[in-house]
Write a protein that holds these residues in place. Structure first.
Motif, PDB file in Angstrom:
ATOM      1  N   LEU A  81       0.856  -1.181  -0.066  1.00  0.00           N
ATOM      2  CA  LEU A  81       0.017  -0.055   0.109  1.00  0.00           C
ATOM      3  C   LEU A  81       0.847   1.107  -0.076  1.00  0.00           C
ATOM      4  O   LEU A  81       1.723   1.460   0.988  1.00  0.00           O
ATOM      5  N   PHE A  82       0.717   1.867  -1.055  1.00  0.00           N
ATOM      6  CA  PHE A  82       1.681   3.326  -0.985  1.00  0.00           C
ATOM      7  C   PHE A  82       0.995   4.347  -0.345  1.00  0.00           C
ATOM      8  O   PHE A  82      -0.376   4.260  -0.332  1.00  0.00           O
ATOM      9  N   LEU A  83       1.784   5.111   0.336  1.00  0.00           N
ATOM     10  CA  LEU A  83       1.193   6.208   1.391  1.00  0.00           C
ATOM     11  C   LEU A  83       2.093   7.289   1.163  1.00  0.00           C
ATOM     12  O   LEU A  83       3.220   7.403   1.530  1.00  0.00           O
ATOM     13  N   SER A  84       1.468   8.220   0.219  1.00  0.00           N
ATOM     14  CA  SER A  84       2.526   8.935  -0.300  1.00  0.00           C
ATOM     15  C   SER A  84       1.825  10.599  -0.661  1.00  0.00           C
ATOM     16  O   SER A  84       0.488  10.787  -0.520  1.00  0.00           O
ATOM     17  N   VAL A  85       2.582  11.812  -0.503  1.00  0.00           N
ATOM     18  CA  VAL A  85       2.214  13.134  -0.812  1.00  0.00           C
ATOM     19  C   VAL A  85       1.684  13.244  -2.112  1.00  0.00           C
ATOM     20  O   VAL A  85       1.288  14.270  -2.676  1.00  0.00           O
ATOM     21  N   LYS A  86       2.609  12.386  -2.936  1.00  0.00           N
ATOM     22  CA  LYS A  86       2.476  12.552  -4.683  1.00  0.00           C
ATOM     23  C   LYS A  86       0.877  12.103  -4.840  1.00  0.00           C
ATOM     24  O   LYS A  86       0.800  10.870  -4.741  1.00  0.00           O
ATOM     25  N   ASP A  87       0.072  12.934  -5.414  1.00  0.00           N
ATOM     26  CA  ASP A  87      -1.345  12.924  -5.465  1.00  0.00           C
ATOM     27  C   ASP A  87      -1.880  12.798  -6.995  1.00  0.00           C
ATOM     28  O   ASP A  87      -3.000  12.887  -7.025  1.00  0.00           O
ATOM     29  N   SER A  88      -0.905  12.982  -7.789  1.00  0.00           N
ATOM     30  CA  SER A  88      -1.768  13.227  -9.232  1.00  0.00           C
ATOM     31  C   SER A  88      -2.183  11.860  -9.622  1.00  0.00           C
ATOM     32  O   SER A  88      -1.580  10.870  -9.157  1.00  0.00           O
ATOM     33  N   GLU A  89      -2.868  11.841 -10.763  1.00  0.00           N
ATOM     34  CA  GLU A  89      -3.424  10.752 -11.442  1.00  0.00           C
ATOM     35  C   GLU A  89      -2.374   9.850 -11.788  1.00  0.00           C
ATOM     36  O   GLU A  89      -2.117   8.597 -11.814  1.00  0.00           O
ATOM     37  N   THR A  90      -1.318  10.454 -12.370  1.00  0.00           N
ATOM     38  CA  THR A  90      -0.279   9.767 -13.049  1.00  0.00           C
ATOM     39  C   THR A  90       0.709   9.241 -12.093  1.00  0.00           C
ATOM     40  O   THR A  90       1.161   7.993 -12.154  1.00  0.00           O
ATOM     41  N   ASP A  91       0.934   9.788 -10.790  1.00  0.00           N
ATOM     42  CA  ASP A  91       1.756   9.400  -9.696  1.00  0.00           C
ATOM     43  C   ASP A  91       1.038   7.916  -9.333  1.00  0.00           C
ATOM     44  O   ASP A  91       1.584   6.862  -9.082  1.00  0.00           O
ATOM     45  N   LYS A  92      -0.404   7.813  -9.107  1.00  0.00           N
ATOM     46  CA  LYS A  92      -1.237   6.550  -8.656  1.00  0.00           C
ATOM     47  C   LYS A  92      -1.017   5.654  -9.743  1.00  0.00           C
ATOM     48  O   LYS A  92      -0.923   4.310  -9.312  1.00  0.00           O
ATOM     49  N   VAL A  93      -1.169   5.866 -10.945  1.00  0.00           N
ATOM     50  CA  VAL A  93      -1.068   4.785 -12.169  1.00  0.00           C
ATOM     51  C   VAL A  93       0.396   4.322 -12.061  1.00  0.00           C
ATOM     52  O   VAL A  93       0.432   3.012 -12.133  1.00  0.00           O
TER      53      VAL A  93
END
Length: 226
Positions: A81-93
């Motif tokens: 499970l990634f828990l990150s401040v990086k919140d763009s759709e690209t980051d998630k994908v």
């Protein structure tokens, strides 16, 4: 009752403490690592039930850690499970396509985090035990080495393509809906049906003339048929 062990790989002390506190309160055992290298070194004698992973870590970042886990047969079934401040759709994908099982952005709700951890553990507990070698026609899948061979030649697959091929080869003739495949890979979150189509297309291309073994089922999804 044996407690489930959660690894928290997080360099921000306050975040690590918040996550740890809420998991311990829910009767989980936790181990906290402040950088990627110490976590990777621990795997010689440590096998967590789930990994909560920051991306922006000193030294080895979270993406590299996820790639390592999902490409190593010994650890590939551990939910990440990634828990990150990086919140763009690209980051998630990007994170999910590396093989992560879920992605939660900061700031986050501790209750939601715990709920997602429980859901991932339920899903991982339902996964069928797999044999080390799978064979279907000209395709041989070595789950231990995370390799696939086509007519004896190694195929260069991404982690998602490898998992797709493994699922298809283990279940010949079974029709998988796009929704079911999304759920198996990412819990149905953050991605659309088209994501599965893109990965299946890439897998078919790498299988060459045998790509037609993965058949489209109109309006539903896909099946593997010899």
């Amino acid at each position: 009752m044996v407690k489930r062990v959660i690894a928290i790989v997080e360099d921000e002390e306050d975040i690590a403490e918040l996550v740890s506190y809420n998991l311990v309160k829910e009767n989980f055992e936790v181990r906290v690592f402040n950088d990627g290298e110490s976590f990777l070194s621990s795997l010689d004698n440590f096998y967590p039930d789930l990994v909560i992973l920051d991306i922006l870590l000193p030294g080895v970042d979270g993406l590299e850690i996820c790639r390592f886990l999902k490409n190593n047969y010994r650890f590939s079934r551990i939910p990440v499970l990634f828990l990150s401040v990086k919140d763009s759709e690209t980051d998630k994908v990007v994170g999910l396509e590396l093989g992560a099982d879920d992605y939660l952005t900061k700031p986050f709700s501790p209750r939601e985090l715990v709920a997602r951890v429980r859901a991932l553990l339920r899903r991982s507990g339902l996964r069928e035990e797999r044999t080390a070698m799978l064979k279907a026609g000209p395709i041989l899948v070595d789950l231990e080495k995370m390799e696939a061979l086509l007519e004896g030649e190694k195929i260069d697959l991404t982690p998602v393509e490898f998992r797709l091929l493994s699922i298809f080869v283990q279940n010949p003739g079974k029709v998988f809906s796009r929704e079911e495949l999304l759920e198996r890979f990412w819990g149905g979150r953050f991605v659309v049906d088209r994501t599965i189509d893109v990965h299946v297309s890439g897998l078919r291309r790498k299988l060459g003339r045998f790509g037609s073994l993965i058949r489209s089922v109109r309006g539903v999804g896909y099946k593997f048929e010899l």
